[in-house]
Write a protein that holds these residues in place. Structure first.
Motif, PDB file in Angstrom:
ATOM      1  N   LEU A  18      -0.034  -3.468  -9.111  1.00 32.40           N
ATOM      2  CA  LEU A  18      -0.052  -2.413  -9.853  1.00 32.40           C
ATOM      3  C   LEU A  18      -0.917  -2.142 -10.902  1.00 32.40           C
ATOM      4  CD1 LEU A  18       4.122  -2.667 -10.236  1.00 32.40           C
ATOM      5  CD2 LEU A  18       3.033  -1.267  -8.663  1.00 32.40           C
ATOM      6  N   MET A  27       1.646   1.772  -3.490  1.00 29.41           N
ATOM      7  CA  MET A  27       0.684   2.084  -4.425  1.00 29.41           C
ATOM      8  C   MET A  27       0.293   3.506  -3.863  1.00 29.41           C
ATOM      9  SD  MET A  27      -0.403  -0.188  -6.602  1.00 29.41           S
ATOM     10  CE  MET A  27      -2.273  -0.010  -6.641  1.00 29.41           C
ATOM     11  N   ASN A  28       0.474   3.924  -2.842  1.00 35.31           N
ATOM     12  CA  ASN A  28       0.208   5.628  -2.567  1.00 35.31           C
ATOM     13  C   ASN A  28       1.002   6.403  -3.538  1.00 35.31           C
ATOM     14  OD1 ASN A  28      -1.636   4.873  -0.683  1.00 35.31           O
ATOM     15  ND2 ASN A  28      -0.205   4.824   1.014  1.00 35.31           N
ATOM     16  N   GLN A  55       0.810  -1.094   0.054  1.00 37.30           N
ATOM     17  CA  GLN A  55      -0.019  -0.162  -0.046  1.00 37.30           C
ATOM     18  C   GLN A  55       0.847   1.350  -0.089  1.00 37.30           C
ATOM     19  OE1 GLN A  55      -3.533   0.037  -0.248  1.00 37.30           O
ATOM     20  NE2 GLN A  55      -3.028   2.288  -0.668  1.00 37.30           N
ATOM     21  N   HIS A  80      -3.186   0.580 -10.131  1.00 37.58           N
ATOM     22  CA  HIS A  80      -2.700   1.860  -9.828  1.00 37.58           C
ATOM     23  C   HIS A  80      -2.804   2.520 -11.370  1.00 37.58           C
ATOM     24  CE1 HIS A  80       0.241   5.217  -9.559  1.00 37.58           C
ATOM     25  NE2 HIS A  80       0.178   4.865  -8.117  1.00 37.58           N
TER      26      HIS A  80
END
Length: 234
Positions: A222, A187-188, A184, A225
């Protein structure tokens, strides 16, 4: 995802460095997520050259590395602190006070993880994250089975990862645990660059390209995203 096939390693390094140059040109105080291993070495060489030429500057930038081995200090030549200082930090104009790597010698590892995560958030979050990929699909040291919701944490490394990384340890003894930014956390980041090069990574590339999203293959997160560029070549 944007998929970019390259002719050779040099082209991959140059194109990835272009994205860093664009990021730093657009925002001088960018927050950068950095990686270790063999894949990013060419990118770092490009960034060093462009800094020397005056094309880019890290003077106002901040960086956070993905991971560090538990038990290794900054002066240990097999630590990622040492790797980053030797390959990049000592050769660019980023203040060392803003070049962050998890502390593998922290007395309280859980506290180190939570404080590292908080520091990234306090910096405004990662603008650009650089990634490599393990043959088992790990990114950072997030091994298969890691929750997609994970933040910075302590991980027990798999035997396959330790065996692969043993080439960097003179005695072949790789630490059993590491600190790593979580899935996470990665992903941020606002934008992500993934580097995949060489025959040994071909299977990982094919699995990532398949589009299947599963915690058994951490890099597959990913696909969720909105801004990922994957450079791939043999």
């Amino acid at each position: 995802m944007e998929w970019v096939e390259v002719k050779n390693y040099e082209e991959m390094s140059r194109l990835a460095a272009d994205l860093f140059e664009q990021q730093l040109s657009a925002k001088k105080d960018s927050v950068l997520g950095l990686a270790t291993g063999n894949s990013p070495l060419g990118v770092y060489e490009e960034l060093i050259r462009r800094t020397a030429e005056g094309r880019i500057s890290f003077a106002e930038a901040t960086s956070y590395n993905l991971d560090e081995y538990v038990g290794l200090g900054a002066k240990d030549e097999t630590s990622y602190h040492y790797y980053m200082h030797d390959t990049l930090f000592s050769k660019i104009d980023m203040p060392l006070s803003r070049a962050h790597v998890p502390n593998g010698e922290a007395a309280d590892l859980a506290k180190e993880c939570s404080e590292y995560e908080a520091a990234i958030a306090a910096s405004g979050g990662l603008d650009l994250q650089l990634l490599g990929i393990g043959v088992n699909g790990h990114i950072g040291f997030n091994e298969p089975g890691t929750s997609f919701d994970s933040l910075t944490h302590v991980v027990k490394l798999t035997e396959s990862t330790r065996n692969k990384n043993s080439e960097h340890f003179p005695d072949g003894e790789v630490p059993e645990k590491a600190l790593t930014a979580g899935l996470q956390t990665i992903m941020n980041a606002k934008k992500i660059i993934m580097l995949i090069f060489g025959e040994e990574k071909a299977e990982a590339y094919e699995r990532l390209r398949s589009g299947e999203v599963t915690e058994d293959f951490p890099a597959s997160v990913l696909h969720l995203h909105g801004n990922v560029t994957v450079f791939y070549g043999k």
